[in-house]
Design a protein around this motif. Structure first.
Motif, PDB file in Angstrom:
ATOM      1  N   ASN A 316     -11.427 -23.856 -40.441  1.00 42.25           N
ATOM      2  CA  ASN A 316     -11.354 -22.967 -41.606  1.00 42.25           C
ATOM      3  C   ASN A 316     -11.112 -21.507 -41.232  1.00 42.25           C
ATOM      4  OD1 ASN A 316     -11.790 -25.075 -43.405  1.00 42.25           O
ATOM      5  ND2 ASN A 316     -14.003 -24.893 -43.271  1.00 42.25           N
ATOM      6  N   GLU A 317     -11.574 -21.105 -40.047  1.00 41.85           N
ATOM      7  CA  GLU A 317     -11.510 -19.691 -39.698  1.00 41.85           C
ATOM      8  C   GLU A 317     -10.338 -19.342 -38.784  1.00 41.85           C
ATOM      9  OE1 GLU A 317     -15.246 -18.502 -38.097  1.00 41.85           O
ATOM     10  OE2 GLU A 317     -16.369 -18.946 -39.937  1.00 41.85           O
ATOM     11  N   ARG A 318      -9.700 -20.349 -38.205  1.00 40.84           N
ATOM     12  CA  ARG A 318      -8.601 -20.090 -37.258  1.00 40.84           C
ATOM     13  C   ARG A 318      -7.262 -20.474 -37.873  1.00 40.84           C
ATOM     14  NH1 ARG A 318     -10.707 -17.174 -32.850  1.00 40.84           N
ATOM     15  NH2 ARG A 318     -12.726 -18.081 -32.257  1.00 40.84           N
ATOM     16  N   ASP A 319      -6.243 -19.699 -37.552  1.00 43.11           N
ATOM     17  CA  ASP A 319      -4.889 -19.986 -38.029  1.00 43.11           C
ATOM     18  C   ASP A 319      -3.998 -20.211 -36.820  1.00 43.11           C
ATOM     19  OD1 ASP A 319      -2.638 -20.316 -39.503  1.00 43.11           O
ATOM     20  OD2 ASP A 319      -2.326 -18.183 -39.912  1.00 43.11           O
ATOM     21  N   ILE A 320      -3.807 -21.486 -36.469  1.00 45.51           N
ATOM     22  CA  ILE A 320      -3.106 -21.779 -35.204  1.00 45.51           C
ATOM     23  C   ILE A 320      -1.929 -22.720 -35.373  1.00 45.51           C
ATOM     24  CG2 ILE A 320      -5.099 -21.388 -33.716  1.00 45.51           C
ATOM     25  CD1 ILE A 320      -5.583 -24.377 -33.781  1.00 45.51           C
ATOM     26  N   GLY A 321      -1.665 -23.169 -36.583  1.00 42.80           N
ATOM     27  CA  GLY A 321      -0.563 -24.101 -36.780  1.00 42.80           C
ATOM     28  C   GLY A 321      -1.004 -25.542 -36.579  1.00 42.80           C
ATOM     29  N   ILE A 322      -0.110 -26.446 -36.915  1.00 41.76           N
ATOM     30  CA  ILE A 322      -0.464 -27.862 -36.947  1.00 41.76           C
ATOM     31  C   ILE A 322      -0.525 -28.513 -35.559  1.00 41.76           C
ATOM     32  CG2 ILE A 322       1.931 -28.624 -37.236  1.00 41.76           C
ATOM     33  CD1 ILE A 322       0.891 -30.880 -39.008  1.00 41.76           C
ATOM     34  N   ILE A 323       0.306 -28.039 -34.620  1.00 39.42           N
ATOM     35  CA  ILE A 323       0.436 -28.734 -33.334  1.00 39.42           C
ATOM     36  C   ILE A 323      -0.896 -28.877 -32.604  1.00 39.42           C
ATOM     37  CG2 ILE A 323       1.631 -28.795 -31.111  1.00 39.42           C
ATOM     38  CD1 ILE A 323       3.371 -29.240 -33.626  1.00 39.42           C
ATOM     39  N   PRO A 324      -1.689 -27.813 -32.451  1.00 37.37           N
ATOM     40  CA  PRO A 324      -2.982 -27.990 -31.754  1.00 37.37           C
ATOM     41  C   PRO A 324      -3.964 -28.858 -32.532  1.00 37.37           C
ATOM     42  CG  PRO A 324      -2.324 -25.671 -31.818  1.00 37.37           C
ATOM     43  CD  PRO A 324      -1.440 -26.394 -32.769  1.00 37.37           C
ATOM     44  N   LEU A 325      -3.766 -28.976 -33.851  1.00 38.03           N
ATOM     45  CA  LEU A 325      -4.702 -29.758 -34.668  1.00 38.03           C
ATOM     46  C   LEU A 325      -4.416 -31.259 -34.623  1.00 38.03           C
ATOM     47  CD1 LEU A 325      -5.013 -27.559 -37.892  1.00 38.03           C
ATOM     48  CD2 LEU A 325      -6.640 -27.725 -36.007  1.00 38.03           C
ATOM     49  N   SER A 394      11.184 -23.768 -31.037  1.00 37.29           N
ATOM     50  CA  SER A 394       9.859 -24.041 -31.600  1.00 37.29           C
ATOM     51  C   SER A 394       9.930 -25.132 -32.672  1.00 37.29           C
ATOM     52  CB  SER A 394       9.260 -22.763 -32.188  1.00 37.29           C
ATOM     53  OG  SER A 394      10.052 -22.269 -33.253  1.00 37.29           O
ATOM     54  N   THR A 395      11.014 -25.161 -33.432  1.00 37.78           N
ATOM     55  CA  THR A 395      11.155 -26.192 -34.470  1.00 37.78           C
ATOM     56  C   THR A 395      11.309 -27.573 -33.851  1.00 37.78           C
ATOM     57  OG1 THR A 395      12.187 -24.599 -35.984  1.00 37.78           O
ATOM     58  CG2 THR A 395      12.522 -26.932 -36.454  1.00 37.78           C
ATOM     59  N   LEU A 396      12.109 -27.671 -32.784  1.00 35.42           N
ATOM     60  CA  LEU A 396      12.267 -28.968 -32.127  1.00 35.42           C
ATOM     61  C   LEU A 396      10.979 -29.414 -31.445  1.00 35.42           C
ATOM     62  CD1 LEU A 396      14.869 -30.762 -32.008  1.00 35.42           C
ATOM     63  CD2 LEU A 396      15.256 -28.446 -32.809  1.00 35.42           C
ATOM     64  N   ASN A 397      10.254 -28.451 -30.873  1.00 34.80           N
ATOM     65  CA  ASN A 397       8.935 -28.781 -30.305  1.00 34.80           C
ATOM     66  C   ASN A 397       7.998 -29.284 -31.394  1.00 34.80           C
ATOM     67  OD1 ASN A 397       9.601 -28.110 -27.690  1.00 34.80           O
ATOM     68  ND2 ASN A 397       8.910 -25.989 -27.892  1.00 34.80           N
ATOM     69  N   PHE A 398       8.102 -28.653 -32.541  1.00 34.39           N
ATOM     70  CA  PHE A 398       7.301 -29.041 -33.699  1.00 34.39           C
ATOM     71  C   PHE A 398       7.602 -30.490 -34.093  1.00 34.39           C
ATOM     72  CE2 PHE A 398       7.153 -29.214 -38.432  1.00 34.39           C
ATOM     73  CZ  PHE A 398       5.778 -29.087 -38.592  1.00 34.39           C
ATOM     74  N   LEU A 399       8.877 -30.838 -34.169  1.00 38.47           N
ATOM     75  CA  LEU A 399       9.267 -32.193 -34.520  1.00 38.47           C
ATOM     76  C   LEU A 399       8.816 -33.203 -33.463  1.00 38.47           C
ATOM     77  CD1 LEU A 399      12.889 -31.713 -35.934  1.00 38.47           C
ATOM     78  CD2 LEU A 399      10.726 -31.736 -37.162  1.00 38.47           C
ATOM     79  N   SER A 400       8.944 -32.805 -32.185  1.00 35.64           N
ATOM     80  CA  SER A 400       8.524 -33.711 -31.106  1.00 35.64           C
ATOM     81  C   SER A 400       7.028 -34.006 -31.191  1.00 35.64           C
ATOM     82  CB  SER A 400       8.853 -33.094 -29.739  1.00 35.64           C
ATOM     83  OG  SER A 400      10.245 -32.942 -29.588  1.00 35.64           O
ATOM     84  N   SER A 401       6.252 -32.970 -31.482  1.00 37.81           N
ATOM     85  CA  SER A 401       4.804 -33.153 -31.596  1.00 37.81           C
ATOM     86  C   SER A 401       4.457 -34.058 -32.772  1.00 37.81           C
ATOM     87  CB  SER A 401       4.111 -31.797 -31.758  1.00 37.81           C
ATOM     88  OG  SER A 401       4.325 -30.991 -30.627  1.00 37.81           O
ATOM     89  N   LEU A 402       5.181 -33.900 -33.871  1.00 38.79           N
ATOM     90  CA  LEU A 402       4.941 -34.771 -35.022  1.00 38.79           C
ATOM     91  C   LEU A 402       5.277 -36.217 -34.669  1.00 38.79           C
ATOM     92  CD1 LEU A 402       6.309 -32.734 -38.083  1.00 38.79           C
ATOM     93  CD2 LEU A 402       3.992 -32.806 -37.163  1.00 38.79           C
TER      94      LEU A 402
END
Length: 610
Positions: A316-325, A394-402
């Motif tokens: 709730n307190e951190r804003d780090i994006g979806i990949i680490p979550l 970063s977008t392709l890394n994002f897709l790879s992580s998904l």
């Protein structure tokens, strides 16, 4: 006459036989009467003797029965006296051993004394005359129970192990946490703990169970905190090694958030492992199923509450994006039933389902935010050399992580907002199609920011190539997911790359046009000189203009260089031969075959391999 004589003779014989049988029958009757008379005389004599025997023996039998009863009572009294003497002889010794004894030094002897005292109490309770002694013994027994329960607490504290955090941070080939439970020791010596616990339960003493739930629950809490801290230290040490600047690491908010999320992931994973090991211990230490279940509900409350509340706070307190979550969401969703049951059965108010909901909503918002950022990107930055834009990478890394967490993302993020009844297997491919479409639109907008249209073409070529290579990389597994929606996606990017290449080659059309009139030179030195000078001037202008151009892929760079050379070299080679034959440049020609080759090979020399 003869016949009549035979019949008479036969009748006579028959009559004689019957007379003989009758005589034998009469003899048997007479003999039977004699036997009956003799039997009656014997029975009369037996009745007389039986009456006489009853008159003489019955009083003796009654007397013997009374004697046997008296003997039994005497024997029982003797046994009672013996038992009383025995218990009286031992009770003082046993009571002193219980009051002054130490279960730590000789547990077996102490338990034997407790059992002996219980037997004495059971014996004396059947004799009301010993009520006062029985009460004293009961007080001593209660003292013994108290001493045992204190010893249980002390032994449990002494043998509870602070586990090695590094054992929980081992990963498997897929990079997932995979501790070897066989290497993890949560208790040093379980024998006295099991022995005292089992014995006390048999005596229906349950107060000691609160010691177990408190001590073991606190130990698990301590262990998961230590494991989380060790993970943070390892992350910092790893970042310190990567850093090339020799100065204290600047712990930015982003870095701290990443470290905190990783620590939450490790904490939740290790909690499950520790609880699994604890349950194995409890089967031996608390064999009563219902008691064990209650103790486990109490034991799990504090460590589980800490893990859930701390994770909620970080999310709730951190804003780090979806990949680490995603790894955190993966471990929680994969073990959803286990966590849900633990939270539901715990005596505390553990909000696991709320945590899951918050995590899912946060991840869903990050997915929507990623698309919005691409659609609404108004930043003016473009790579000055036309290289791959950071947003593309970063977008392709994002897709790879998904893709790595496809099941988790599909079932716990995308399904959250999907229309009811929609085929969930297509949710991720549809998302990828939307993201790639938004990325393509953004790249075209970025290309328009270049003043040099040729550099804009190089920019698009690099980015399209980066996308195509990433999609084709089997390691990332992106292509199978995307082709579920668009089977021609890779060929589309290859066509775009070819279009960009052809568009770039147009920048050399002017040079190629200069050399078209080479065939008409003949012996005209002035014309040869003019064409050569024009070529050198314009050739150098193009080289100067493209000096900082970058094509990051060596294969494409080499292919484009070959195509540039193919457009120019044939006619230039003819011009070069003509000028040398006519001796137009006595001082030497600037671009010989070697220097021309070098100039072409130096195109895109600023390329950085990504």
């Amino acid at each position: 006459m003869t016949t009549d004589g035979n019949a008479a003779e036969s009748i006579a014989k028959k009559l004689a036989q019957e007379e003989e049988w009758l005589q034998n029958f009469q003899k048997n009757i007479a003999k039977s009467a004699q036997i009956r008379q003799a039997i009656e005389q014997v029975v009369d004599k037996f009745d007389q003797r039986l009456g006489l025997l009853e008159k003489n023996v019955l009083p003796m039998h009654i007397s013997n029965g009374q004697l046997q009863k008296k003997q039994h009572n005497i024997q029982r009294l003797i046994n009672t006296i013996d038992a009383t003497l025995q218990f009286y002889g031992k009770t003082n010794t046993v009571e002193n051993a219980i009051r002054d004894g130490n279960p730590h030094s000789d547990l077996n002897a102490y338990l034997e004394n407790m059992e002996c005292l219980q037997q004495a109490i059971n014996f004396f309770e059947t004799h009301p005359n010993y009520a006062s002694q029985t009460e004293n013994m009961k007080m001593t027994l209660d003292t013994g129970f108290t001493i045992l329960e204190k010893a249980y607490k002390s032994i449990l504290l002494k043998n509870s192990v602070t586990v090695d955090p590094k054992l929980f941070l081992k990963t498997n080939d897929q990079g997932e946490l995979s501790p070897r439970t066989g290497e993890i020791k949560i208790i040093n010596d379980e024998e006295p703990i099991v022995k005292i616990g089992v014995w006390l339960l048999k005596q229906h003493r349950v107060h000691f169970l609160s010691h177990y739930s408190d001590i073991r629950g606190n130990q698990i809490l301590k262990n998961i905190k230590n494991i989380a801290e060790e993970q943070k230290l390892m992350q910092l040490a790893s970042r310190s090694k990567i850093s090339t600047v020799r100065k204290p690491i600047q712990r930015s908010e982003k870095v701290e958030a990443l470290i905190e999320v990783d620590a939450c992931h490790v904490m939740c994973s290790s909690l499950l492992t520790l609880l699994e090991l604890e349950e194995k211990l409890m089967v031996k230490a608390i064999p009563d199923t219902s008691r064990r279940a209650q103790v486990f509900r109490e034991l799990v409350s504090r460590p589980l509450t800490h893990a859930i509340i701390h994770t909620q706070k970080v999310i709730n307190e951190r804003d780090i994006g979806i990949i680490p979550l995603l790894p955190l969401l993966h471990v929680l969703s994969q073990n959803y039933a286990r966590f849900h049951n633990l939270a539901t059965n715990s005596i505390g108010d553990v909000q696991f389902d709320l945590l899951m909901r918050q995590l899912q909503v946060k991840c869903s918002s990050y997915v929507n935010e990623a698309i919005e950022k691409l659609n609404e990107d108004t930043t003016k930055f473009v790579p000055p050399d036309g290289n791959v834009h950071p947003t593309t990478a970063s977008t392709l890394n994002f897709l790879s992580s998904l893709t790595v967490h496809r099941v988790t993302v599909t079932e716990h993020v995308l399904a959250l907002t999907a229309p009811q009844g929609q085929n969930t297997t297509l949710l991720l491919p549809k998302l990828f199609a939307r993201i790639l479409s938004a990325l393509g639109s953004m790249l075209k907008k970025k290309a328009n920011l270049y003043d040099d249209p040729t550099l804009a073409t190089i920019f698009l070529l690099n980015n399209y190539n980066y996308i195509a290579k990433t999609l084709a990389d089997e390691k990332d597994g992106l292509l199978p997911a995307i082709t579920e929606m668009n089977a021609n996606i890779l060929s589309f990017y290859h066509e775009e790359i070819a279009t960009c290449t052809n568009e770039y080659l147009k920048s050399w059309n002017g040079i190629a046009a200069i050399l078209k009139s080479v065939d008409r030179i003949g012996e005209d030195k002035a014309m040869a000189k003019s064409i050569m000078n024009t070529f050198v001037r314009d050739f150098e202008q193009v080289l100067a203009q493209q000096t900082d151009y970058c094509i990051s892929d060596p294969a494409i760079s080499s292919n484009v260089q070959s195509q540039v050379k193919a457009r120019i070299w044939k006619n230039y080679s003819q011009l070069l031969d003509t000028c040398q034959r006519l001796h137009v440049f006595p001082q030497g020609i600037k671009y010989t075959e070697n220097t021309f080759e070098m100039a072409i090979q130096n195109l895109f020399s600023s390329a950085k391999i990504h």
